[in-house]
Design an enzyme around this catalytic site. Structure first.
Site, PDB file in Angstrom:
ATOM      1  N   ASP A  52       0.818  -1.222   0.000  1.00 39.95           N
ATOM      2  CA  ASP A  52       0.000   0.000   0.000  1.00 39.95           C
ATOM      3  C   ASP A  52       0.851   1.270   0.000  1.00 39.95           C
ATOM      4  O   ASP A  52       2.055   1.228   0.259  1.00 39.95           O
ATOM      5  CB  ASP A  52      -0.881   0.028   1.249  1.00 39.95           C
ATOM      6  CG  ASP A  52      -2.124  -0.824   1.070  1.00 39.95           C
ATOM      7  OD1 ASP A  52      -2.426  -1.204  -0.074  1.00 39.95           O
ATOM      8  OD2 ASP A  52      -2.783  -1.096   2.084  1.00 39.95           O
ATOM      9  N   LYS A  74      -2.017   4.990  -4.260  1.00 39.63           N
ATOM     10  CA  LYS A  74      -2.229   6.143  -5.127  1.00 39.63           C
ATOM     11  C   LYS A  74      -0.874   6.624  -5.644  1.00 39.63           C
ATOM     12  O   LYS A  74       0.097   6.640  -4.909  1.00 39.63           O
ATOM     13  CB  LYS A  74      -2.859   7.267  -4.296  1.00 39.63           C
ATOM     14  CG  LYS A  74      -3.885   8.064  -5.043  1.00 39.63           C
ATOM     15  CD  LYS A  74      -4.520   9.068  -4.125  1.00 39.63           C
ATOM     16  CE  LYS A  74      -5.683   8.474  -3.359  1.00 39.63           C
ATOM     17  NZ  LYS A  74      -6.478   9.445  -2.636  1.00 39.63           N
ATOM     18  N   MET A 189      -7.464   9.085  10.004  1.00 32.39           N
ATOM     19  CA  MET A 189      -8.147   9.656   8.822  1.00 32.39           C
ATOM     20  C   MET A 189      -9.168  10.730   9.205  1.00 32.39           C
ATOM     21  O   MET A 189     -10.283  10.745   8.690  1.00 32.39           O
ATOM     22  CB  MET A 189      -8.846   8.520   8.044  1.00 32.39           C
ATOM     23  CG  MET A 189      -7.862   7.532   7.463  1.00 32.39           C
ATOM     24  SD  MET A 189      -8.652   6.179   6.578  1.00 32.39           S
ATOM     25  CE  MET A 189      -9.092   5.087   7.911  1.00 32.39           C
TER      26      MET A 189
HETATM   27  N1  SAH Z   1      -3.880   0.111   9.205  1.00 32.09           N
HETATM   28  C1  SAH Z   1      -3.254   1.374   9.514  1.00 32.09           C
HETATM   29  C2  SAH Z   1      -4.207   2.538   9.337  1.00 32.09           C
HETATM   30  C3  SAH Z   1      -4.613   2.768   7.898  1.00 32.09           C
HETATM   31  S1  SAH Z   1      -5.704   4.107   7.728  1.00 32.09           S
HETATM   32  C4  SAH Z   1      -2.692   1.322  10.923  1.00 32.09           C
HETATM   33  O1  SAH Z   1      -2.964   0.373  11.665  1.00 32.09           O
HETATM   34  O2  SAH Z   1      -1.955   2.236  11.298  1.00 32.09           O
HETATM   35  C5  SAH Z   1      -4.618   5.432   7.311  1.00 32.09           C
HETATM   36  C6  SAH Z   1      -4.526   6.414   8.441  1.00 32.09           C
HETATM   37  O3  SAH Z   1      -3.649   5.890   9.435  1.00 32.09           O
HETATM   38  C7  SAH Z   1      -3.933   7.747   8.071  1.00 32.09           C
HETATM   39  O4  SAH Z   1      -4.896   8.606   7.510  1.00 32.09           O
HETATM   40  C8  SAH Z   1      -3.474   8.245   9.409  1.00 32.09           C
HETATM   41  O5  SAH Z   1      -4.543   8.699  10.194  1.00 32.09           O
HETATM   42  C9  SAH Z   1      -2.954   6.962  10.035  1.00 32.09           C
HETATM   43  N2  SAH Z   1      -1.522   6.755   9.782  1.00 32.09           N
HETATM   44  C10 SAH Z   1      -0.941   5.718   9.156  1.00 32.09           C
HETATM   45  N3  SAH Z   1       0.401   5.852   9.142  1.00 32.09           N
HETATM   46  C11 SAH Z   1       0.678   7.006   9.782  1.00 32.09           C
HETATM   47  C12 SAH Z   1       1.874   7.705  10.112  1.00 32.09           C
HETATM   48  N4  SAH Z   1       3.080   7.237   9.796  1.00 32.09           N
HETATM   49  N5  SAH Z   1       1.756   8.867  10.787  1.00 32.09           N
HETATM   50  C13 SAH Z   1       0.569   9.354  11.155  1.00 32.09           C
HETATM   51  N6  SAH Z   1      -0.591   8.740  10.863  1.00 32.09           N
HETATM   52  C14 SAH Z   1      -0.551   7.586  10.203  1.00 32.09           C
END
Ligand code: SAH
Length: 278
Positions: A52, A74, A189
Site C-alpha cells: 500500500d 495512489k 483519517m
Molecule cells: N492500518 C493502519 C491505518 C490505515 S488508515 C494502521 O494500523 O496504522 C490510514 C490512516 O492511518 C492515516 O490517515 C493516518 O490517520 C494513520 N496513519 C498511518 N500511518 C501514519 C503515520 N506514519 N503517521 C501518522 N498517521 C498515520
C-alpha cells in the site's frame, strides 16, 4: 548486530509460507524497524508482494530478486487501485500457486480493510495468515512521546476513523456518548472532517480546553508533532497546513509529553535515512 546464529534462532520459530496462500502482514507505522520479526521472515519467503501507499519502500530491499512487487496505492494523482482490483490481483496470484504477501501500513485489521480481504479470500477458498503490525495510533503516539495510557490520566482508550466507507463522518458512532464516555480518543483519517468532529464532541459536552495533539508522518524522518486544544484544533489544522497521514489524539495523557520531552532521545537524523530512496 544480529549474527547468523541469532537469525537461526528466530527462523526455528517462524511459520512456513505455503504456496497458493496469502499472508496479510502489518508493516507498522513507518520506520523500517517497526515491522515484526515474523513479518520480515515472511517478506523473504514471498513470491509476490502487494503493498500500500503508506508502506515504507525501504522494505522492498528485503524481497528476493525473483519476487514481484506490486504497488496498490495512489500515485501521481491517479486514483488508487480500487479495493476490488486489489482483491482480484491477490486472488489471481494465489491461484497461480504463488506465496502472496499483502503488506499493509500499521496493523492490517485496524482501519486497513484487512477484514474485507480475508473475507474475500475465504470466499475464494484461499488459505491465509494474518501477522499483526504496530498500528499508527499506538506507534505514532510512542514516537511523539505521548503515553497512550497512564494511571493518572486515562484507564481506557478509544480508536476511531474520521470517515466511513462513504467518505463522511461515521454515522454509526454515537458522538454524544463518545464525548461523554470516552477518555483518550485516538483518531485515524480525521483531518478532512476535523471541524465537524470537534464540533460534535464539544456539542456532546467535551471540554473546549482539552489537549489535542497531531502526529504527522509518525516514526519517519519528517515526523511532526503539534499540540493545541479541542476548541482551536480545526483552525489549527488549517493554519499549520497539517496534511495526511496524521494521527489525532485527544485527552489528558497528551499533556505528559511536555514533562518528558527534554529527556526523550531523538530517533533522527539517522545517517541511513539520507541515503535511502523514499
Ligand atoms: N492500518 C493502519 C491505518 C490505515 S488508515 C494502521 O494500523 O496504522 C490510514 C490512516 O492511518 C492515516 O490517515 C493516518 O490517520 C494513520 N496513519 C498511518 N500511518 C501514519 C503515520 N506514519 N503517521 C501518522 N498517521 C498515520
Amino acid at each position: 548486530m544480529l549474527n547468523d546464529s541469532d537469525v537461526k534462532i528466530f527462523a526455528k520459530y517462524m511459520p512456513q509460507f505455503p504456496p497458493s496462500s496469502v499472508w496479510l502482514v502489518g508493516a507498522g507505522p513507518g520506520h523500517i524497524g517497526l515491522i515484526s520479526v515474523m513479518g520480515l521472515f515472511a517478506l523473504k519467503q514471498a513470491d509476490v508482494i502487494i503493498y500500500d501507499a503508506l508502506v515504507n519502500k525501504q522494505f522492498l530491499q528485503f524481497i528476493r530478486a525473483d519476487a514481484e512487487a506490486i504497488y496498490a496505492g495512489k500515485r501521481g494523482g491517479k486514483p488508487s487501485a480500487s479495493q476490488d482490483n486489489i482483491i482480484d490481483t491477490i486472488i489471481k496470484h494465489a491461484k497461480r500457486g504463488k506465496k502472496v504477501l499483502r503488506l499493509k501500513g500499521g496493523d492490517p485489521f485496524i482501519f486497513g480493510r484487512g477484514g474485507e480481504e480475508v473475507d474475500a479470500l475465504a470466499k475464494a477458498n484461499i488459505k491465509f495468515l494474518a501477522i499483526p503490525g504496530i498500528t499508527a495510533g499506538i506507534g505514532g503516539l510512542a514516537f511523539a512521546h505521548i503515553p497512550a495510557t497512564t494511571r493518572e490520566t486515562n484507564q481506557s482508550i478509544t480508536f476511531l476513523t474520521g470517515h466511513d466507507a462513504k467518505g463522511v463522518i461515521p454515522s454509526a458512532i454515537d458522538w454524544d456518548a463518545l464525548a461523554k464516555g470516552a477518555q483518550t480518543i485516538v483518531m485515524y483519517m480525521s483531518l478532512k472532517h476535523i471541524h465537524a468532529i470537534c464540533d460534535r464532541l464539544m456539542a456532546g459536552g467535551r471540554q473546549a480546553n482539552e489537549p489535542v495533539a497531531f502526529v504527522r508522518n509518525a516514526t519517519l524522518p519528517d515526523q511532526q508533532v503539534w499540540q493545541t486544544t479541542l476548541f482551536e484544533a480545526a483552525d489549527f489544522v488549517l493554519a499549520n497546513d497539517i496534511t495526511p497521514p496524521a494521527i489525532v489524539v485527544m485527552g489528558a495523557n497528551v499533556e505528559l509529553r511536555d514533562r518528558v520531552l527534554d529527556y526523550a532521545l531523538p530517533f533522527y537524523p539517522h545517517p541511513a535515512d539520507t541515503q535511502q530512496p523514499q
